[in-house]
Design a protein around this motif. Structure first.
Motif, PDB file in Angstrom:
ATOM      1  N   SER A   1       0.841  -1.193   0.000  1.00  0.00           N
ATOM      2  CA  SER A   1       0.000   0.000   0.000  1.00  0.00           C
ATOM      3  C   SER A   1       0.873   1.239   0.000  1.00  0.00           C
ATOM      4  O   SER A   1       2.002   1.219   0.504  1.00  0.00           O
ATOM      5  CB  SER A   1      -0.913   0.028   1.238  1.00  0.00           C
ATOM      6  OG  SER A   1      -1.798  -1.073   1.251  1.00  0.00           O
ATOM      7  N   VAL A   2       0.346   2.307  -0.565  1.00  0.00           N
ATOM      8  CA  VAL A   2       0.997   3.607  -0.523  1.00  0.00           C
ATOM      9  C   VAL A   2      -0.078   4.644  -0.269  1.00  0.00           C
ATOM     10  O   VAL A   2      -1.232   4.473  -0.709  1.00  0.00           O
ATOM     11  CB  VAL A   2       1.763   3.892  -1.837  1.00  0.00           C
ATOM     12  CG1 VAL A   2       0.824   3.911  -3.029  1.00  0.00           C
ATOM     13  CG2 VAL A   2       2.556   5.183  -1.749  1.00  0.00           C
ATOM     14  N   THR A   3       0.262   5.695   0.456  1.00  0.00           N
ATOM     15  CA  THR A   3      -0.727   6.707   0.813  1.00  0.00           C
ATOM     16  C   THR A   3      -0.423   8.016   0.101  1.00  0.00           C
ATOM     17  O   THR A   3       0.712   8.504   0.115  1.00  0.00           O
ATOM     18  CB  THR A   3      -0.735   6.937   2.331  1.00  0.00           C
ATOM     19  OG1 THR A   3      -1.070   5.701   2.986  1.00  0.00           O
ATOM     20  CG2 THR A   3      -1.772   7.983   2.714  1.00  0.00           C
ATOM     21  N   PHE A   4      -1.443   8.572  -0.536  1.00  0.00           N
ATOM     22  CA  PHE A   4      -1.376   9.883  -1.157  1.00  0.00           C
ATOM     23  C   PHE A   4      -2.319  10.794  -0.380  1.00  0.00           C
ATOM     24  O   PHE A   4      -3.537  10.606  -0.411  1.00  0.00           O
ATOM     25  CB  PHE A   4      -1.797   9.819  -2.625  1.00  0.00           C
ATOM     26  CG  PHE A   4      -0.963   8.874  -3.450  1.00  0.00           C
ATOM     27  CD1 PHE A   4       0.276   9.267  -3.936  1.00  0.00           C
ATOM     28  CD2 PHE A   4      -1.413   7.587  -3.730  1.00  0.00           C
ATOM     29  CE1 PHE A   4       1.053   8.392  -4.692  1.00  0.00           C
ATOM     30  CE2 PHE A   4      -0.653   6.711  -4.493  1.00  0.00           C
ATOM     31  CZ  PHE A   4       0.593   7.112  -4.961  1.00  0.00           C
ATOM     32  N   GLY A   5      -1.771  11.770   0.337  1.00  0.00           N
ATOM     33  CA  GLY A   5      -2.601  12.528   1.257  1.00  0.00           C
ATOM     34  C   GLY A   5      -3.178  11.575   2.287  1.00  0.00           C
ATOM     35  O   GLY A   5      -2.439  10.862   2.971  1.00  0.00           O
ATOM     36  N   SER A   6      -4.510  11.531   2.370  1.00  0.00           N
ATOM     37  CA  SER A   6      -5.176  10.590   3.274  1.00  0.00           C
ATOM     38  C   SER A   6      -5.791   9.408   2.526  1.00  0.00           C
ATOM     39  O   SER A   6      -6.548   8.633   3.111  1.00  0.00           O
ATOM     40  CB  SER A   6      -6.273  11.325   4.061  1.00  0.00           C
ATOM     41  OG  SER A   6      -5.733  12.380   4.808  1.00  0.00           O
ATOM     42  N   MET A   7      -5.472   9.269   1.247  1.00  0.00           N
ATOM     43  CA  MET A   7      -6.041   8.197   0.429  1.00  0.00           C
ATOM     44  C   MET A   7      -5.045   7.044   0.321  1.00  0.00           C
ATOM     45  O   MET A   7      -3.920   7.228  -0.146  1.00  0.00           O
ATOM     46  CB  MET A   7      -6.382   8.749  -0.963  1.00  0.00           C
ATOM     47  CG  MET A   7      -6.945   7.721  -1.920  1.00  0.00           C
ATOM     48  SD  MET A   7      -7.547   8.499  -3.458  1.00  0.00           S
ATOM     49  CE  MET A   7      -6.017   9.135  -4.158  1.00  0.00           C
ATOM     50  N   LYS A   8      -5.469   5.872   0.765  1.00  0.00           N
ATOM     51  CA  LYS A   8      -4.591   4.697   0.709  1.00  0.00           C
ATOM     52  C   LYS A   8      -4.873   3.887  -0.550  1.00  0.00           C
ATOM     53  O   LYS A   8      -6.025   3.560  -0.852  1.00  0.00           O
ATOM     54  CB  LYS A   8      -4.792   3.808   1.944  1.00  0.00           C
ATOM     55  CG  LYS A   8      -3.812   2.636   1.991  1.00  0.00           C
ATOM     56  CD  LYS A   8      -3.944   1.828   3.258  1.00  0.00           C
ATOM     57  CE  LYS A   8      -5.110   0.854   3.182  1.00  0.00           C
ATOM     58  NZ  LYS A   8      -5.109  -0.122   4.297  1.00  0.00           N
TER      59      LYS A   8
END
Length: 268
Positions: A108-115
């Motif tokens: 998993s990777v998180t962009f802002g608060s979106m996983k």
């Protein structure tokens, strides 16, 4: 704004999807020319400099055609697993080392608060993946280029609020079509594409009270029709006890040449 998305294009002529939260915007695949990508994005009010990253599902040309040119123009990082990087390298031209990001399958990777989480799928590519997106309790699942829906894929997707699911071909249209038999056999195989029937059968196991909508995607221009896909899938659902009022009918369309409207995942 919560989690929302638009399928910019879907099918053998090119695939691309934008997923956005209030803190990040990512692009999944760049299967059209950079120029065409910009045209489609403009229709949905997005420009290349709005993007935080590009995620790649696999190296087939209908998913990476404009990848190199588009990423370089907007100086975007590209995320893919190592096997996919090795397979697509010769097709995308020079990509700066700091823009080449490896996200191995299942990570998993998180962009802002979106996983964003990748998961393994069955397709004739180096190491193909699908992606799910989670944001504040909302979940979007993207699942195309599947030879079949395995138990592991079902577990990944079954709690999605909205699904984008492949419904590539009508088996009879494909069998009677103009493709050589070796290509037909590949499409029909476990490393090919989901038929309308297979999509319907998969949805019988994926639909829950949480499911709001399902977009039928990656339709073949030669061996399918959207009305036929929706009819086939709906007939299978009804024969297995799924009935929907017209105002809550869950099946939605995607297009090979125009983007879908923005869809907020939480909207019923």
């Amino acid at each position: 704004m919560g989690l929302r998305f638009t399928v910019l294009a879907s099918g053998s002529t090119g695939n691309a999807t934008i997923v956005q939260s209030d803190s990040a915007t990512v692009l999944v695949d760049v299967g059209l020319s950079a120029k065409k990508m910009e045209e489609l994005m403009r229709e949905r009010g997005v420009a290349g400099h709005h993007l935080d990253a590009i995620l790649v599902t696999h190296e087939h040309s209908d998913h990476i055609k404009g990848l190199g040119a588009f990423a370089r123009k907007f100086n975007l990082p590209i995320y893919a697993n190592q096997a996919t990087w090795e397979a697509l390298e010769r097709h995308v031209g020079q990509i700066a080392a700091e823009k080449r990001v490896v996200i191995e399958t299942g990570e998993s990777v998180t962009f802002g608060s979106m996983k964003t989480t990748s998961y393994a799928i069955s397709h004739d590519a180096a190491e193909p993946v699908g992606y799910t997106f989670d944001y504040e309790g909302e979940k979007l699942g993207l699942a195309t280029d599947l030879g079949y829906v395995s138990d592991k894929v079902r577990l990944v997707l079954e709690d999605s609020d909205v699904l984008v699911l492949e419904s590539n071909h009508d088996v009879n249209m494909l069998r009677m079509g103009r493709y050589p038999w070796n290509i037909k056999r590949r499409i029909l195989s476990d490393i090919g594409h989901l038929s309308n029937e297979a999509a319907g059968e998969a949805l019988c196991q994926l639909l829950t009270d949480r499911t709001k909508r399902v977009y039928l995607a990656h339709l073949s221009l030669d061996h399918n029709l959207m009305d036929l896909a929706k009819l086939t899938v709906n007939n299978i659902l009804e024969s297995n006890g799924f009935f929907f009022r017209q105002d809550e009918y869950p099946l939605r369309e995607t297009y090979h040449n125009k983007p879908t409207p923005w869809d907020e995942v939480k909207r019923r």
